[in-house]
Scaffold this motif. Structure first.
Motif, short mmCIF file in Angstrom:
data_model
loop_
_atom_site.label_atom_id
_atom_site.label_comp_id
_atom_site.label_asym_id
_atom_site.label_seq_id
_atom_site.Cartn_x
_atom_site.Cartn_y
_atom_site.Cartn_z
N SER A 1 0.84 -1.19 0.00
CA SER A 1 0.00 0.00 0.00
C SER A 1 0.88 1.24 0.00
CB SER A 1 -0.91 0.02 1.24
OG SER A 1 -1.78 -1.09 1.25
N VAL A 2 0.49 2.21 -0.82
CA VAL A 2 1.19 3.50 -0.84
C VAL A 2 0.14 4.59 -0.72
CG1 VAL A 2 3.15 2.67 -2.19
CG2 VAL A 2 1.15 3.57 -3.37
N PRO A 3 0.47 5.71 -0.06
CA PRO A 3 -0.53 6.78 0.10
C PRO A 3 -0.96 7.39 -1.22
CG PRO A 3 1.32 7.08 1.61
CD PRO A 3 1.72 6.01 0.65
N GLU A 4 0.00 7.57 -2.15
CA GLU A 4 -0.30 8.24 -3.42
C GLU A 4 0.68 7.79 -4.47
OE1 GLU A 4 -1.35 12.53 -3.48
OE2 GLU A 4 0.33 12.73 -4.89
N THR A 5 0.22 7.70 -5.71
CA THR A 5 1.09 7.40 -6.83
C THR A 5 0.44 7.90 -8.10
OG1 THR A 5 2.43 5.67 -7.90
CG2 THR A 5 0.15 5.11 -7.36
N GLY A 6 1.20 7.89 -9.19
CA GLY A 6 0.60 8.29 -10.46
C GLY A 6 -0.41 7.28 -10.92
N SER A 7 0.02 6.01 -11.05
CA SER A 7 -0.85 4.93 -11.51
C SER A 7 -0.31 3.61 -10.97
CB SER A 7 -0.88 4.90 -13.04
OG SER A 7 -1.38 3.66 -13.52
N THR A 8 -1.16 2.86 -10.30
CA THR A 8 -0.74 1.55 -9.79
C THR A 8 -0.42 0.60 -10.93
OG1 THR A 8 -3.07 0.90 -9.55
CG2 THR A 8 -1.94 1.75 -7.58
N ASN A 9 -1.14 0.68 -12.04
CA ASN A 9 -0.83 -0.15 -13.19
C ASN A 9 0.57 0.15 -13.72
OD1 ASN A 9 -3.34 -1.52 -13.31
ND2 ASN A 9 -3.38 -1.35 -15.54
N GLN B 1 -4.65 8.25 -6.82
CA GLN B 1 -3.92 8.20 -8.08
C GLN B 1 -3.98 9.57 -8.74
OE1 GLN B 1 -3.88 3.82 -10.01
NE2 GLN B 1 -5.73 4.97 -10.42
N THR B 2 -2.83 10.04 -9.20
CA THR B 2 -2.80 11.33 -9.88
C THR B 2 -2.80 11.20 -11.39
OG1 THR B 2 -0.37 11.36 -9.78
CG2 THR B 2 -1.57 12.40 -7.95
N ALA B 3 -2.57 9.98 -11.90
CA ALA B 3 -2.55 9.79 -13.34
C ALA B 3 -3.23 8.47 -13.72
CB ALA B 3 -1.12 9.81 -13.87
N LYS C 1 -5.69 5.80 -15.32
CA LYS C 1 -6.34 5.73 -16.63
C LYS C 1 -7.27 4.54 -16.68
CE LYS C 1 -4.06 9.10 -18.77
NZ LYS C 1 -4.72 10.30 -19.35
N GLY C 2 -8.38 4.71 -17.38
CA GLY C 2 -9.27 3.61 -17.67
C GLY C 2 -9.10 3.17 -19.11
N ARG C 3 -10.08 2.44 -19.60
CA ARG C 3 -10.01 1.98 -20.99
C ARG C 3 -10.02 3.16 -21.94
NH1 ARG C 3 -13.09 -0.52 -25.03
NH2 ARG C 3 -15.02 0.35 -24.21
N LEU C 4 -9.31 3.03 -23.07
CA LEU C 4 -9.19 4.07 -24.09
C LEU C 4 -8.56 5.34 -23.53
CD1 LEU C 4 -12.66 3.65 -25.85
CD2 LEU C 4 -10.49 2.56 -26.43
N ASP C 5 -7.66 5.16 -22.52
CA ASP C 5 -6.91 6.26 -21.90
C ASP C 5 -7.80 7.31 -21.24
OD1 ASP C 5 -4.37 5.32 -22.34
OD2 ASP C 5 -4.18 6.29 -24.30
N ARG C 6 -8.99 6.91 -20.83
CA ARG C 6 -9.85 7.85 -20.12
C ARG C 6 -9.33 8.05 -18.69
NH1 ARG C 6 -14.73 4.45 -22.45
NH2 ARG C 6 -15.20 5.64 -24.33
N LYS C 7 -9.37 9.27 -18.22
CA LYS C 7 -8.88 9.56 -16.87
C LYS C 7 -9.78 8.93 -15.83
CE LYS C 7 -7.31 13.28 -13.85
NZ LYS C 7 -7.13 14.73 -13.67
N TRP C 8 -9.16 8.35 -14.80
CA TRP C 8 -9.90 7.74 -13.70
C TRP C 8 -9.40 8.37 -12.42
CZ3 TRP C 8 -13.97 4.42 -13.35
CH2 TRP C 8 -14.23 3.88 -12.09
N ASP C 9 -10.22 9.12 -11.73
CA ASP C 9 -9.78 9.86 -10.55
C ASP C 9 -10.84 9.76 -9.46
OD1 ASP C 9 -8.14 11.38 -8.99
OD2 ASP C 9 -8.53 13.27 -10.01
N ALA C 10 -10.42 9.96 -8.22
CA ALA C 10 -11.33 9.95 -7.08
C ALA C 10 -10.66 10.71 -5.95
CB ALA C 10 -11.63 8.51 -6.64
N PRO C 11 -11.42 11.28 -5.02
CA PRO C 11 -10.83 11.96 -3.87
C PRO C 11 -9.95 11.01 -3.06
CG PRO C 11 -13.18 12.44 -4.04
CD PRO C 11 -12.90 11.33 -5.00
N PRO C 12 -8.88 11.51 -2.46
CA PRO C 12 -7.98 10.64 -1.69
C PRO C 12 -8.70 9.84 -0.62
CG PRO C 12 -7.00 12.81 -2.01
CD PRO C 12 -8.41 12.90 -2.50
N GLY C 13 -8.43 8.54 -0.58
CA GLY C 13 -8.94 7.67 0.46
C GLY C 13 -10.36 7.21 0.32
#
Length: 232
Positions: free
Chosen positions: A20-28, A49-51, A53-65
């Motif tokens: 587990s890490v608090p924050e990263t660009g992308s776990t993938n 995650q700050t970067a 991505k979902g399918r077709l390079d769509r951004k996937w973001d959510a509030p921390p935690g």
């Protein structure tokens, strides 16, 4: 720095190595970079995650935690598509086990509740042949028009997902079809070059969706965005 724990869903299952890490660009992206050294069934979870991505390079973001943001590394993998189906099934089953919601699958890589997206699943292959499968599950937060499960601890939900994954049968074909909400639906398939409207009747052994159009012609769909249409 991340910390690592080992988890077995039952005594007969192989161990998962969970970091587990608090924050990263992308776990993938992180696990793809470690594909040559990280052990099989390595799991990397982050609070933010700050970067992503979902399918077709769509951004996937959510509030921390707020949500489960996680990737799983499979070193002895063959078919990324089957791993997407397995992880999707595990997320849907964990959602049902933890909350009782009727979570189902939407072809090709979504988990839905009442037609609203709860999670997406994305697989990427590393240069050495390993496969990394990432998923983001809406727990405490969801974008407008999407579903969420509620204020569930992401770490606890992750263990439920891993347990459900290990409980899946060796052949998931029938299991996947039984939980795929897309089958039997009238759908619009949005493809890079065109659109197709018809009824989704089956998934073939390669994971392609079979859609019968208005002229009774069958189409085997490899790639496309699916819209479930209301009955006429």
């Amino acid at each position: 720095m991340s910390t690592a724990d080992h988890f077995r869903s039952d005594p007969g299952a192989a161990a998962w190595t969970i970091r587990s890490v608090p924050e990263t660009g992308s776990t993938n992206t992180d696990l793809l970079a470690e594909a040559g050294t990280a052990p099989d069934r390595t799991v990397l979870r982050t609070g933010h995650q700050t970067a992503g991505k979902g399918r077709l390079d769509r951004k996937w973001d959510a509030p921390p935690g707020a949500n489960l943001l996680v990737s799983l590394l499979f070193r002895e993998a063959s078919d990324p598509g089957e791993l997407v189906r397995r992880v999707g099934l595990a997320v849907a089953r964990a959602a049902r086990a933890e909350t009782g919601v009727d979570a189902r699958l939407k072809w090709p890589n979504d988990v839905v509740v009442d037609g609203q997206k709860l999670a997406g699943v994305l697989a990427q292959r590393a240069e050495n042949g390993a496969v990394v499968v990432g998923t983001g599950v809406n727990l405490g937060w969801a974008p407008e028009g999407a579903a969420r499960l509620g204020d569930i601890d992401p770490g606890t939900f992750l263990l439920s997902v891993l347990t459900a994954f290990d409980a899946l049968p060796a052949d998931i074909g029938d299991t996947y079809r039984a939980e795929l909400a897309t089958l039997g639906q009238r759908v619009r398939v949005i493809r890079p070059a065109d659109e197709l409207v018809g009824t989704a009747i089956e998934v073939d052994d390669d994971g392609r969706l079979i859609v019968v159009d208005e002229c009774a012609i069958s189409h085997h769909v490899d790639v496309g965005d699916i819209v479930h249409l209301r009955p006429d």
